[in-house]
Structures are given as structure tokens and as C-alpha cells.
Design a protein around this motif. Sequence first.
Motif, PDB file in Angstrom:
ATOM      1  N   LEU A  63      41.630 -29.275 -14.642  1.00  0.00           N
ATOM      2  CA  LEU A  63      41.867 -27.740 -14.244  1.00  0.00           C
ATOM      3  C   LEU A  63      41.074 -26.842 -15.023  1.00  0.00           C
ATOM      4  O   LEU A  63      41.132 -26.736 -16.355  1.00  0.00           O
ATOM      5  N   ASN A  64      40.214 -25.951 -14.359  1.00  0.00           N
ATOM      6  CA  ASN A  64      38.956 -25.314 -15.060  1.00  0.00           C
ATOM      7  C   ASN A  64      39.701 -23.572 -15.249  1.00  0.00           C
ATOM      8  O   ASN A  64      40.418 -23.345 -14.728  1.00  0.00           O
ATOM      9  N   THR A  65      38.653 -23.289 -16.332  1.00  0.00           N
ATOM     10  CA  THR A  65      39.112 -21.817 -16.719  1.00  0.00           C
ATOM     11  C   THR A  65      39.102 -20.797 -15.462  1.00  0.00           C
ATOM     12  O   THR A  65      39.642 -19.747 -15.475  1.00  0.00           O
ATOM     13  N   ASP A  66      38.013 -21.215 -14.607  1.00  0.00           N
ATOM     14  CA  ASP A  66      37.778 -20.114 -13.447  1.00  0.00           C
ATOM     15  C   ASP A  66      38.586 -20.401 -12.269  1.00  0.00           C
ATOM     16  O   ASP A  66      38.534 -19.809 -11.225  1.00  0.00           O
ATOM     17  N   GLY A  67      39.776 -21.246 -12.493  1.00  0.00           N
ATOM     18  CA  GLY A  67      40.831 -21.389 -11.265  1.00  0.00           C
ATOM     19  C   GLY A  67      40.596 -22.382 -10.315  1.00  0.00           C
ATOM     20  O   GLY A  67      41.400 -22.589  -9.502  1.00  0.00           O
ATOM     21  N   SER A  68      39.209 -23.237 -10.699  1.00  0.00           N
ATOM     22  CA  SER A  68      39.013 -24.354  -9.673  1.00  0.00           C
ATOM     23  C   SER A  68      39.491 -25.482 -10.358  1.00  0.00           C
ATOM     24  O   SER A  68      40.046 -25.726 -11.323  1.00  0.00           O
ATOM     25  N   VAL A  69      39.559 -26.610  -9.523  1.00  0.00           N
ATOM     26  CA  VAL A  69      39.995 -27.840  -9.893  1.00  0.00           C
ATOM     27  C   VAL A  69      38.897 -28.825  -9.580  1.00  0.00           C
ATOM     28  O   VAL A  69      38.622 -28.783  -8.461  1.00  0.00           O
ATOM     29  N   LEU A  70      38.760 -30.015 -10.283  1.00  0.00           N
ATOM     30  CA  LEU A  70      37.860 -30.733 -10.048  1.00  0.00           C
ATOM     31  C   LEU A  70      38.628 -32.322 -10.064  1.00  0.00           C
ATOM     32  O   LEU A  70      39.082 -32.830 -11.158  1.00  0.00           O
ATOM     33  N   TRP A 189      38.049 -24.072  -5.166  1.00  0.00           N
ATOM     34  CA  TRP A 189      38.801 -23.124  -5.335  1.00  0.00           C
ATOM     35  C   TRP A 189      39.999 -22.485  -4.127  1.00  0.00           C
ATOM     36  O   TRP A 189      39.233 -22.446  -3.365  1.00  0.00           O
ATOM     37  N   ALA A 190      41.018 -22.556  -4.783  1.00  0.00           N
ATOM     38  CA  ALA A 190      42.131 -22.199  -3.580  1.00  0.00           C
ATOM     39  C   ALA A 190      41.931 -20.927  -2.766  1.00  0.00           C
ATOM     40  O   ALA A 190      41.491 -19.982  -3.949  1.00  0.00           O
ATOM     41  N   ASP A 226      43.449 -30.233 -18.672  1.00  0.00           N
ATOM     42  CA  ASP A 226      43.667 -28.848 -18.410  1.00  0.00           C
ATOM     43  C   ASP A 226      42.791 -27.875 -19.631  1.00  0.00           C
ATOM     44  O   ASP A 226      43.259 -27.986 -20.628  1.00  0.00           O
ATOM     45  N   GLN A 227      42.043 -27.390 -18.918  1.00  0.00           N
ATOM     46  CA  GLN A 227      41.131 -26.413 -19.709  1.00  0.00           C
ATOM     47  C   GLN A 227      41.317 -24.856 -19.405  1.00  0.00           C
ATOM     48  O   GLN A 227      40.564 -24.284 -19.910  1.00  0.00           O
ATOM     49  N   ARG A 228      42.484 -24.612 -18.725  1.00  0.00           N
ATOM     50  CA  ARG A 228      42.670 -23.296 -18.414  1.00  0.00           C
ATOM     51  C   ARG A 228      43.019 -22.360 -19.722  1.00  0.00           C
ATOM     52  O   ARG A 228      42.813 -21.039 -19.750  1.00  0.00           O
TER      53      ARG A 228
END
Length: 692
Positions: A63-70, A189-190, A226-228
Motif C-alpha cells: 500500500l503506497n503513499t500516493d494511494g496506489s496498491v502494488l 489507483w482506484a 503498508d507505506q501510507r
Amino acid sequence: MPKTDYSARNLTVLEGLEAVRKRPGMYIGSNDSRGLMHCLWEIIDNSVDEALAGYGEKITVTLNTDGSVLVQDQGRGVPVDIEPRSQLTGAELVFTKLHAGGKFGGSSYGSSGGLHGVGASVVNALSLRMDVEIDRDGHTWGISFKRGVPGFFADHTATAEFTPAKPGEALQKMRKIAKSKTGTRVKYWADPQSFLADVEFDYEMLTARAKQTAFLVPQLTIAIVDQRQPETPSSQEFSYAGGIAEFVNYLAKDAAVTDTIRITDSAEFTETVPVLDESTGRLESREVNRSCEIDIALRWGSGYDTIVKSFVNIIATPKGGTHLAGFETGLLKVLRKQVEQHARKLKAGSQKPEKDDVLAGLTAIVTVRLPEPQFEGQTKEVLGTAAVRQIVARKVVKQLTAKFESSAKADKQFAQTVLEKVVGEMKSRLTARAQRDTQRRKNALENSSLPAKLVDCRSNDVANSELFIVEGDSALGTAKLARDSEYQALLPIRGKILNVQKASLADMLANAECANIIQVLGAGSGRSFDLSAARYGKIILMSDADVDGAHIRTLLLTLFFRYMRPLVDAGRVYAAVPPLHSVVVMHPGKKKSETVYTYSEAELKRLLRKLERAGKRYKEPIQRYKGLGEMDARQLEETTMDRAGRLLRRVTVPDAQTAERTFELLMGSEVAPRKNFIIAGSKQIKTAHIDA
């Protein structure tokens, strides 16, 4: 009424992924956080399917800081060659066409959790941006999409300028890699247009699902990162070699009364399904052979709660389906037959166990694997493949019957334990039903069916009534004089009751003190407990303020926690707090002396210091109450029973699982953990603290 034109020009056809964007709820259930998590699970499940097929041992979700998920895996990689009929690359086909993928023909996956072939394309349609990188054939390939349309972004942000790609140009070779390296990375990105504004990925739900999947696929490791929050990143890895047997032991919180057993088998069945004819390119209905693999783990525990989870190709089916129905049918059939055969030994009479009797205390995982399972809806909450029910039921009956009829010593012990538990639950259910039918609030003429030692109250107002469970007849005598007979009832118990955390259900029901408490409350016990039938609004445990009194209180709380849990959950169980000391303060002259009660050593010391500073004298020696019997009726009334001045401690369970583990540690049959607990805490105990 005004006339309106209605012709063919008024009809709308939604092409491709337009239907998904127009009605996302049809595909992912909702547009809130639940739907957002469903999209993520669609991508993860595709990676899990690769692991199930034997390709790749690790999946990482970030879970990335820019709201995306990988989501990245070590599978074979999405195909990158051209599909003949559509003339699209495999990557573009999988991510842009509904009902396209490798899970329909049966040649690529024997069984899969990835859905009806709409998973990746639906997520793509509901993504503001999706980037896919594929390691395959000695190269890393890349393709990007905006709301399902393939093309190119000016930079790496979700809002970058986008240029749609020409047909066949979206998939690009990015770099050379070792030919042995394979895998897929999906980053997306949702789309805020498709989801509610405040939704976000739920880390707790994600880790719970990852843990569950790791149990179901023992050879797989799943990492969640989780890097958010860059200041406090978190990560966990899940890998369980024990599979679903370890899953059962993890889920079960009560003490085991049987070992965990496995039922594994497979069976063939035929099914009529539409099959794509390669020569004509049309779907034709044909009868095909299917293989269904069954893997079930189960064990019975000392509690009465039931935990049964079912899965199809590692996909949870929270509302069950044909596989769960088959398991319950087979289980009930076997145990009814066994109880009937041993009815005389078990003293079961002619009664037959019901499903709730069999499921009481059961923890089980029911999994099946089969190609192209038929689910009721895209969210896959219910399995609908009809043939699975009979297959599972037949295999459960066959293998459980063999275990119950085995001559091996361990199997005989297993059979005896399970049958005694089931019959005990059956008798408890029948007893509770009889109590509900016959025991309501009784008047003085009808009171004969209740225990003789019960001193009941006059009021019929349940909400206003109180039952004091007191320790011994001596305390009862004093409490009779101290109580308000209008709404306060008394029930004496003889010393320390049975430790029900160790005892079986049958032993608990046979214990006179436990049986009297259950009978007086009139609401049954275990899973048949009916809170609305309880005869008193408050249950107050009144024991001595010493170590023995604390032990008795703990034993009573164990009984309520295990067999009358709704009373505790509703906040209707209390512990009386009698004083420890009585200090008589002497006033000068003819002024009457004053009695002050304290409830702890610290409170006593504070009071004495206060009196000394004020120059007041007090009578010595100070009275230390060892038991309720040392108080007279007036003292007991004003300190413990009178609502105006008493102190009660409400028993609550803010964290049921933590409380259950504590009860098991302190009161359970496993001695070693309790011994370790005592040794670890022994350094905190000082001789002065021991009440001797």
C-alpha cells in the motif's frame, strides 16, 4: 399524459467495460470500502491461482503513499503473445475484456479462485490508472490503462496526461531479464469517480485475508507492506506449513476435547456447461467430466460456540453453499447413527441430536477445489454447484464412520468423547426447553419447583429485581435480615463450585450448585441460553473479601462466562464489594461515634493519616473483616446491599477473546502455561501482600 417517442434509437448498448463503470455494484457488490477491498482481492486471487498451479512461492502486496496498491507475484506472467480471434495481446485481452482469461478452457488451471473471468478487467475499469509489468520470455513487458483504456502516461502519477494507444501498440518491451525470471506486477489507483470519497484500503482486513489465504495454501508466503505512513511503516509476512489443520487450531479459542482430524478425498462428477467450439467459435452445451477435491479439518472443543468456515478454491464463501450443506448433512447423519447405536450406554433415550447439538463446540474448515465453480453472484458468497453437496456428504459419512467404528485406542477415545459431548448438548437443549416452557416468574404458590434454599423476592418486575449469590448459610442468615425482600432474592452456595473450565458439559449439569444457579435464573445454558427469559435483572456475586472469596467469585464468573455468556455481555453480572475495615471514629463529649468503612489497605492508611492530622481519635484495634459473616445485618445492609450506599463492580468483557484466553490460562486443564504464568509473576509478590 404526454406522449413520448420510444423506438430502437432510444435503446442503449454499453460496450466493453462501460457496463462496469455504469453499474459497479453488479460486479464488486458496492462502491464503499467493501467494494474497494473486493477489487484488491480480485488481483491478489489471480496471483494465488498461479501459486495453486505450482508457480511462485511468494506474493507481496504494498500500500503506497500516493494511494496506489502494488501486487507482485512469481507466477508465469500474463501471456504477451497475440490471441488469434481478437488479435490482441494476452495482457490487453485479460485486462480489457470481460469473461476473458485462462480459467475457462480448463487447460491452464485445474481449479482457480479467480472468478468468472471478470476480475482483472473489472478492477481495471474502476481504476483511475493501472500499470502492469510482466516478466516473461527473457523480457519485462509493460502496459498502462486509464479507466480500462490502454495507452501511455506522461509521467508516473495517476493524474498525468494520457494518450490512448493505437491497436496492438499498448504493450511495450521495457528491458531484458533472465529467461528464468517470471512474474506479474499490477499497480493501480482506484478511481474516485467509482468509489465514495472517503474510502481507503483497510490494513486489518487485508492482513486477515492474507493470513487466511496462507493457511489455505501451505506452500505460499504472503507479505503485506503498508507505506501510507512513512514515519511508521508496517509489514507482516504469513506462511503456515500446517495448512488448514493449523488454521483450525488458530481459530479455536476453547480447550480441545478431541484432536484435529482431516478428511481428504476426491471424486468425479459430470456437468453440462457451455464450451467454446474452436472450429465454429460458438458456445455449445456439452457434458464434461469434473474433479472435486475435498479437504476438511475439524475438532471439538470444550465450549459451545461454533466456528465453521468454508472455501472454494481458496475463496471464502461466508454464506456457505452446497459444500457446507453437504458437510453438515454428512456430520449429522453419522452422529445420529452413532448415538442411536450407543443410546443405552449414553443414556440418550429415543431422542435424536439436532444440528446445533452436533455443531456445539465445533471448529472446522471445509474446502473444496473444482474447475469453474458455479457461484451465486460475482462476489462468490455462496457455492451453487449442485453435485458438490452429495460428494462432500458421502465422503464425510464414509471417513467419519470409519473413525467412529475403528478399534484403535485413540479412535475409540475420540468417538466416546464426541458422543458424550453431543448427547450432553442434546440433554442441555431439552432441559432448557423444558425450563422455558415451565419456569416463568412464579408466585408464592408456584415456588415449589425452585431450589429449597432460594429466598425469593416478591416483585415480578424483572428489571428491578436482584439475585444475590452468597457464600454459605451463615452469610445467608445475615443477608436475610439485611435485604429488601421486595426486590432482592438470595441463593446460597456451598463453598467452591465446580471448575467448569476443566469439567465437561455433563459434569457441569450434574453438579448441584451449578444446576441450582441455572434453574433459578430460568434462562437455560450454553447455546440455548435465552437472555429474555432470565428471572432477575441483576446477578450479584457476594463473597468474602479474602483469597477464598476471590476464588469462589472466579469460579462463578467462569460458569457465567462459559454457559451464560449473554448475561455478562449485557452487563447484568456484578460483584459486590464488601469493606475490608471498619474504623470507629470517637467524637468528644456526648456526640455519637461515627463508623467509617474502607475497602483497601491504601484507603485505610489515608483515612488514619487524615484523622491524625485532624486530631481525632479512633477505636483500636481496627476491625478487619475476614468474611461477610463477621458483619451484623445493619452493617451488611448499609455497606453491601442497600442501593443508596453500596459499591458494586460490574463484570464486563470488552475483549472477549482476551478474556477467554485468560479464563483458559487461569482455570483450564493445561497446567504448564499456568505454572509458567505463576513463576513469571512470582517476583512481583511480596510476603506482606499475602493474606494469611
